[in-house]
Design a protein around this motif. Structure first.
Motif, PDB file in Angstrom:
ATOM      1  N   LEU A 123     -19.607-114.818  91.098  1.00  0.00           N
ATOM      2  CA  LEU A 123     -20.317-115.420  92.176  1.00  0.00           C
ATOM      3  C   LEU A 123     -21.769-114.025  91.858  1.00  0.00           C
ATOM      4  CD1 LEU A 123     -17.657-114.941  95.209  1.00  0.00           C
ATOM      5  CD2 LEU A 123     -19.322-117.373  94.783  1.00  0.00           C
ATOM      6  N   ALA A 124     -22.006-112.861  90.760  1.00  0.00           N
ATOM      7  CA  ALA A 124     -22.129-111.995  90.864  1.00  0.00           C
ATOM      8  C   ALA A 124     -23.299-112.768  89.903  1.00  0.00           C
ATOM      9  CB  ALA A 124     -22.164-110.785  90.522  1.00  0.00           C
ATOM     10  N   THR A 125     -24.598-111.633  89.110  1.00  0.00           N
ATOM     11  CA  THR A 125     -25.263-112.160  88.274  1.00  0.00           C
ATOM     12  C   THR A 125     -25.300-111.056  86.989  1.00  0.00           C
ATOM     13  OG1 THR A 125     -27.075-111.080  88.888  1.00  0.00           O
ATOM     14  CG2 THR A 125     -27.363-113.195  89.810  1.00  0.00           C
ATOM     15  N   GLY A 126     -25.713-111.376  85.860  1.00  0.00           N
ATOM     16  CA  GLY A 126     -25.220-110.401  84.426  1.00  0.00           C
ATOM     17  C   GLY A 126     -24.161-110.659  84.388  1.00  0.00           C
ATOM     18  N   ALA A 149     -19.616-119.775  89.972  1.00  0.00           N
ATOM     19  CA  ALA A 149     -20.253-120.873  90.785  1.00  0.00           C
ATOM     20  C   ALA A 149     -21.409-120.185  91.234  1.00  0.00           C
ATOM     21  CB  ALA A 149     -19.413-119.947  92.802  1.00  0.00           C
ATOM     22  N   ALA A 150     -21.748-121.359  92.184  1.00  0.00           N
ATOM     23  CA  ALA A 150     -23.772-121.615  92.592  1.00  0.00           C
ATOM     24  C   ALA A 150     -24.431-120.049  92.743  1.00  0.00           C
ATOM     25  CB  ALA A 150     -23.796-122.302  93.602  1.00  0.00           C
ATOM     26  N   GLY A 151     -25.211-119.405  91.959  1.00  0.00           N
ATOM     27  CA  GLY A 151     -26.366-118.507  91.756  1.00  0.00           C
ATOM     28  C   GLY A 151     -25.201-117.141  90.919  1.00  0.00           C
ATOM     29  N   GLY A 152     -24.391-117.514  90.771  1.00  0.00           N
ATOM     30  CA  GLY A 152     -24.284-116.577  88.865  1.00  0.00           C
ATOM     31  C   GLY A 152     -24.107-116.681  88.266  1.00  0.00           C
ATOM     32  N   THR A 153     -24.168-116.408  87.199  1.00  0.00           N
ATOM     33  CA  THR A 153     -24.764-116.073  86.474  1.00  0.00           C
ATOM     34  C   THR A 153     -23.360-115.087  85.155  1.00  0.00           C
ATOM     35  OG1 THR A 153     -26.305-114.363  85.653  1.00  0.00           O
ATOM     36  CG2 THR A 153     -26.945-116.422  85.832  1.00  0.00           C
ATOM     37  N   ALA A 154     -23.338-115.171  83.932  1.00  0.00           N
ATOM     38  CA  ALA A 154     -21.804-115.155  82.631  1.00  0.00           C
ATOM     39  C   ALA A 154     -22.147-115.573  81.456  1.00  0.00           C
ATOM     40  CB  ALA A 154     -20.449-115.174  83.595  1.00  0.00           C
ATOM     41  N   LEU A 155     -22.124-114.241  80.965  1.00  0.00           N
ATOM     42  CA  LEU A 155     -21.621-114.538  79.124  1.00  0.00           C
ATOM     43  C   LEU A 155     -20.985-114.365  79.400  1.00  0.00           C
ATOM     44  CD1 LEU A 155     -23.290-114.664  76.445  1.00  0.00           C
ATOM     45  CD2 LEU A 155     -23.753-112.032  76.659  1.00  0.00           C
ATOM     46  N   ALA A 156     -19.875-115.016  78.407  1.00  0.00           N
ATOM     47  CA  ALA A 156     -18.331-115.284  77.772  1.00  0.00           C
ATOM     48  C   ALA A 156     -18.394-114.863  76.077  1.00  0.00           C
ATOM     49  CB  ALA A 156     -18.018-116.427  78.009  1.00  0.00           C
ATOM     50  N   GLU A 157     -17.744-113.486  75.647  1.00  0.00           N
ATOM     51  CA  GLU A 157     -18.048-113.392  73.991  1.00  0.00           C
ATOM     52  C   GLU A 157     -16.713-113.682  73.748  1.00  0.00           C
ATOM     53  OE1 GLU A 157     -22.265-111.615  72.919  1.00  0.00           O
ATOM     54  OE2 GLU A 157     -21.137-109.598  74.378  1.00  0.00           O
ATOM     55  N   VAL A 165      -1.666-128.247  82.018  1.00  0.00           N
ATOM     56  CA  VAL A 165      -2.211-130.034  82.258  1.00  0.00           C
ATOM     57  C   VAL A 165      -2.727-129.826  82.989  1.00  0.00           C
ATOM     58  CG1 VAL A 165      -1.893-132.615  82.852  1.00  0.00           C
ATOM     59  CG2 VAL A 165      -0.112-130.635  80.917  1.00  0.00           C
ATOM     60  N   GLY A 166      -4.576-130.133  83.183  1.00  0.00           N
ATOM     61  CA  GLY A 166      -5.372-129.891  84.251  1.00  0.00           C
ATOM     62  C   GLY A 166      -6.226-129.198  84.724  1.00  0.00           C
ATOM     63  N   LEU A 167      -6.314-127.988  84.294  1.00  0.00           N
ATOM     64  CA  LEU A 167      -6.597-126.894  83.873  1.00  0.00           C
ATOM     65  C   LEU A 167      -8.170-126.973  82.934  1.00  0.00           C
ATOM     66  CD1 LEU A 167      -4.319-124.060  83.464  1.00  0.00           C
ATOM     67  CD2 LEU A 167      -4.978-125.295  85.906  1.00  0.00           C
ATOM     68  N   LEU A 168      -9.426-126.523  83.679  1.00  0.00           N
ATOM     69  CA  LEU A 168     -10.675-126.506  83.336  1.00  0.00           C
ATOM     70  C   LEU A 168     -10.580-124.691  82.392  1.00  0.00           C
ATOM     71  CD1 LEU A 168     -13.207-128.220  85.528  1.00  0.00           C
ATOM     72  CD2 LEU A 168     -12.104-128.790  83.208  1.00  0.00           C
ATOM     73  N   GLN A 169     -11.229-124.550  81.329  1.00  0.00           N
ATOM     74  CA  GLN A 169     -10.511-123.139  80.725  1.00  0.00           C
ATOM     75  C   GLN A 169     -12.491-122.909  81.547  1.00  0.00           C
ATOM     76  OE1 GLN A 169      -8.120-122.236  81.121  1.00  0.00           O
ATOM     77  NE2 GLN A 169      -7.093-123.889  80.066  1.00  0.00           N
ATOM     78  N   PHE A 170     -13.337-123.332  81.216  1.00  0.00           N
ATOM     79  CA  PHE A 170     -14.532-122.456  81.288  1.00  0.00           C
ATOM     80  C   PHE A 170     -15.582-123.902  82.281  1.00  0.00           C
ATOM     81  CE2 PHE A 170     -13.589-121.123  77.678  1.00  0.00           C
ATOM     82  CZ  PHE A 170     -14.136-119.829  77.518  1.00  0.00           C
ATOM     83  N   CYS A 171     -15.729-123.199  83.789  1.00  0.00           N
ATOM     84  CA  CYS A 171     -16.439-124.016  84.765  1.00  0.00           C
ATOM     85  C   CYS A 171     -17.582-123.531  85.048  1.00  0.00           C
ATOM     86  CB  CYS A 171     -15.092-124.342  86.030  1.00  0.00           C
ATOM     87  SG  CYS A 171     -16.177-125.241  87.145  1.00  0.00           S
ATOM     88  N   ALA A 172     -18.883-124.382  84.140  1.00  0.00           N
ATOM     89  CA  ALA A 172     -19.788-123.730  84.496  1.00  0.00           C
ATOM     90  C   ALA A 172     -21.241-124.484  84.337  1.00  0.00           C
ATOM     91  CB  ALA A 172     -20.379-121.578  84.572  1.00  0.00           C
ATOM     92  N   ALA A 173     -22.227-124.547  84.139  1.00  0.00           N
ATOM     93  CA  ALA A 173     -23.451-125.175  83.805  1.00  0.00           C
ATOM     94  C   ALA A 173     -23.977-124.427  82.544  1.00  0.00           C
ATOM     95  CB  ALA A 173     -24.502-125.393  84.404  1.00  0.00           C
ATOM     96  N   PRO A 174     -23.619-125.198  81.322  1.00  0.00           N
ATOM     97  CA  PRO A 174     -23.925-126.367  80.926  1.00  0.00           C
ATOM     98  C   PRO A 174     -22.582-126.890  79.975  1.00  0.00           C
ATOM     99  CG  PRO A 174     -24.647-125.175  79.117  1.00  0.00           C
ATOM    100  CD  PRO A 174     -24.786-123.941  80.030  1.00  0.00           C
ATOM    101  N   VAL A 175     -21.316-126.241  80.485  1.00  0.00           N
ATOM    102  CA  VAL A 175     -20.308-126.692  79.874  1.00  0.00           C
ATOM    103  C   VAL A 175     -19.434-127.743  80.771  1.00  0.00           C
ATOM    104  CG1 VAL A 175     -20.227-124.730  78.381  1.00  0.00           C
ATOM    105  CG2 VAL A 175     -18.424-124.619  80.630  1.00  0.00           C
ATOM    106  N   GLY A 176     -19.553-127.684  81.849  1.00  0.00           N
ATOM    107  CA  GLY A 176     -19.120-128.504  82.863  1.00  0.00           C
ATOM    108  C   GLY A 176     -18.211-128.240  83.673  1.00  0.00           C
TER     109      GLY A 176
END
Length: 194
Positions: A123-126, A149-157, A165-176
């Motif tokens: 939920l945080a930024t950066g 979540a809305a308002g949050g930003t993250a970098l995954a490296e 089954v049925g799980l999203l692994q990365f849930c954010a814009a732009p990955v979906g």
């Protein structure tokens, strides 16, 4: 500058035997959930707090989160952790939650698995996650490896996220996934990345 919660290495104890885990549950110092009630095993409230070399075991007790980094805890560093068996109902049951305001929190070199909420809920930024593995062997369609979540930003490296089954692994814009926050993935591996 950091407040550090760590586990003693072999050089730091008289016996010469390290109290740190070896990357496998049950091999080092552990914080363990034993009873009910809504709780995080560890709440981080101070800026520049470092938490390392711990195992956090939720024992699948309902309404258990692993670590919650609260708004005042800017620049927190969570590293070399094993976090597992966090139970919901979702959104509770996340391995790590970065609350809005906890800017520039970093998670690295850790394993997070078997959670009902999300492996990492941002939920945080950066926020920054590097060299982290998220694995969920539970079938829960509301779980994600990383959710921003809305308002949050993250970098995954160098992050691996996998699960049932049925799980999203990365849930954010732009990955979906329909989540509203922003996630940048560099050298990440998951079955649902485009």
């Amino acid at each position: 500058r950091f407040i550090t919660l760590t586990v003693a290495s072999a050089a730091q104890v008289a016996s010469g035997i390290s109290q740190r885990h070896s990357g496998i549950e049950g091999t080092g110092a552990r914080m363990e959930r034993l009873a009910g009630g809504v709780i995080a095993l560890l709440d981080v409230d101070q800026a520049y707090t470092r938490v390392e070399w711990l195992e956090l075991d939720g024992n699948s007790v309902t309404s258990t989160d692993g670590i919650v980094v609260n708004a005042a805890a800017t620049n927190a560093l969570l590293q070399n952790l094993v976090i597992h068996d966090m139970a919901g109902p979702a959104p509770e049951g996340s391995g790590i939650t970065l609350v809005g305001g906890a800017t520039s929190a970093r998670v690295r070199n850790s394993f997070v698995y078997d959670y009902v909420g999300d492996g990492l809920y941002v939920l945080a930024t950066g926020a920054n996650a590097s060299n982290v593995t998220f694995y969920n062997g539970l079938t829960n369609p509301s779980s994600n490896g990383i959710q921003v979540a809305a308002g949050g930003t993250a970098l995954a490296e160098n992050v691996i996220a996998a699960g049932g089954v049925g799980l999203l692994q990365f849930c954010a814009a732009p990955v979906g996934g329909g989540c509203a926050g922003a996630l940048t993935c560099n050298n990440c591996l998951s079955s649902d990345l485009p």
